[in-house]
Scaffold this active site. Structure first.
Site, PDB file in Angstrom:
ATOM      1  N   LYS A 273      41.974  36.829  33.309  1.00  0.00           N
ATOM      2  CA  LYS A 273      43.171  36.028  33.061  1.00  0.00           C
ATOM      3  C   LYS A 273      43.119  35.249  31.740  1.00  0.00           C
ATOM      4  CE  LYS A 273      45.763  36.462  36.900  1.00  0.00           C
ATOM      5  NZ  LYS A 273      47.195  36.800  36.899  1.00  0.00           N
TER       6      LYS A 273
ATOM      7  N   GLU B 127      45.430  47.754  45.991  1.00  0.00           N
ATOM      8  CA  GLU B 127      45.945  46.572  46.683  1.00  0.00           C
ATOM      9  C   GLU B 127      45.253  46.432  48.034  1.00  0.00           C
ATOM     10  OE1 GLU B 127      50.448  45.592  45.679  1.00  0.00           O
ATOM     11  OE2 GLU B 127      50.286  47.564  46.582  1.00  0.00           O
TER      12      GLU B 127
ATOM     13  N   ASP C  17      52.707  45.191  48.327  1.00  0.00           N
ATOM     14  CA  ASP C  17      54.077  45.076  47.822  1.00  0.00           C
ATOM     15  C   ASP C  17      54.355  46.036  46.667  1.00  0.00           C
ATOM     16  OD1 ASP C  17      52.180  43.065  46.706  1.00  0.00           O
ATOM     17  OD2 ASP C  17      53.777  42.715  45.274  1.00  0.00           O
TER      18      ASP C  17
ATOM     19  N   GLY D 291      48.616  43.373  51.567  1.00  0.00           N
ATOM     20  CA  GLY D 291      49.428  42.951  50.428  1.00  0.00           C
ATOM     21  C   GLY D 291      49.859  44.118  49.571  1.00  0.00           C
TER      22      GLY D 291
ATOM     23  N   SER E 189      47.313  31.085  41.724  1.00  0.00           N
ATOM     24  CA  SER E 189      46.447  30.978  42.903  1.00  0.00           C
ATOM     25  C   SER E 189      45.017  30.623  42.515  1.00  0.00           C
ATOM     26  CB  SER E 189      46.445  32.304  43.678  1.00  0.00           C
ATOM     27  OG  SER E 189      45.938  33.350  42.858  1.00  0.00           O
TER      28      SER E 189
ATOM     29  N   SER F  82      38.103  42.612  38.112  1.00  0.00           N
ATOM     30  CA  SER F  82      38.946  41.578  37.508  1.00  0.00           C
ATOM     31  C   SER F  82      38.342  40.186  37.452  1.00  0.00           C
ATOM     32  CB  SER F  82      40.294  41.520  38.238  1.00  0.00           C
ATOM     33  OG  SER F  82      40.088  41.278  39.625  1.00  0.00           O
TER      34      SER F  82
END
Length: 318
Positions: A55, A206, A212, A210, A80, A305
């Site tokens: 990030k 995923e 989506d 979750g 989050s 990640s």
């Protein structure tokens, strides 16, 4: 295909801004992992990035483009956990201040780390509150520049620099594998990967609870799901971002799902065999590989990640 909102040139420009600021994270190999998967696997370890996750790339790229007047007023974000730390550190790097909206149930270690970079924290209930609406109001009320965790072209371009580095270091990958939360990492990675090698396969992972993005890609439009309850807190998105989905629907080839138990097993494998600590979201690519969900892949680049997890939670999950 219509022109997409982020290009390979944007990712390369972000890489130039990040040079000497972000870490060029290592790419690890494991003979045992290769044998178990039946493919050559290259692990891009963003758990070794500044703030412990990819990030920082997107946050720094976005903050670097703010005007002096915006930097003086300060920056707002909602997250989050990892984007919170990334914006807080990027703001500090530019002599600015940050106010971060975080869910009440964000792991305390992530809250403490964000505050440690000098940010002010504001909390909300993720199961009843709309973070986008709350975050937008917070930024408007205080006159702050809002940097969302993935719905921003400069953030997406910055995240894509992880894949850019990976492809620069490892030639002729046939598959790039990344976790999917809001979709920024895979959107940036797919932009970089397909820009360099149009025939490369881009696969997202995923958690089962979750999915989506998987549902949205199958439906051809954004699908909202109930707030996911999964150990992968970094992937607990209800709906893909509008901007990220506009990219991913064109560039992502497949999304595979992993269970919480499979994520735990991947975290354990990474710890015992690779000697690295991964948070649940960061371990999902290894979970997908270990459970045979990448049929046909021969030379895989997987982006791990992040590794932001408290020792107590790590021990409890394992």
């Amino acid at each position: 295909m219509s022109t997409l909102p982020v290009s390979l040139a944007d990712v390369r420009d972000a890489a130039a801004r990040l040079a000497g600021v972000a870490h060029r994270t290592p790419v690890l190999r494991s003979r045992q992992l290769d044998e178990l998967v039946g493919a050559e696997v290259h692990l891009k370890c963003e758990n070794f990035q500044r703030i412990g996750a990819f990030k920082f790339r997107g946050a720094y790229n976005a903050v670097s483009r703010l005007s002096e007047a915006q930097l003086r007023k300060g920056i707002a974000a909602y997250s989050s956990g990892n984007h919170a730390q990334a914006v807080a550190l990027a703001a500090r790097e530019f002599g600015s201040t940050a106010v971060i909206l975080v869910p009440e149930d964000t792991p305390q270690s992530k809250k403490d780390a964000t505050a440690g970079y000098g940010a002010e924290l504001v909390t909300y209930d993720r199961f009843t509150g709309d973070r986008v609406a709350i975050g937008n109001k917070l930024a408007a009320d205080r006159g702050l520049a809002l940097i969302p965790p993935y719905e921003h072209p400069h953030v997406i371009a910055g995240q894509g620099t992880a894949a850019l580095e990976l492809l620069d270091e490892v030639a002729e990958l046939d598959t790039v594998l990344t976790p999917i939360g809001g979709g920024g990492l895979i959107a940036g990675s797919a932009t970089a990967a397909k820009g360099i090698s149009p025939g490369i396969r881009v696969v997202g992972v995923e958690p089962e609870a979750g999915d989506d993005t998987r549902r949205s890609l199958l439906a051809g439009e954004r699908v909202r799901i109930p707030v996911p309850r999964t150990i992968a807190d970094g992937q607990a998105a209800e709906i893909p971002g509008e901007l990220t989905f506009s990219i991913n629907r064109h560039l992502v080839d497949e999304v595979v799902l992993v269970s919480d138990d499979e994520i735990r097993a991947a975290m354990r494998f990474a710890f015992e065999r690779l000697k690295i600590v991964l948070e649940p979201s960061g371990a999902t690519p290894i979970a997908a590989l270990l459970t045979g969900k990448l049929a046909g892949a021969r030379r895989v680049g997987a982006i791990l990640s992040g590794g932001n997890i408290a020792p107590e939670r790590f021990a409890t999950l394992l």
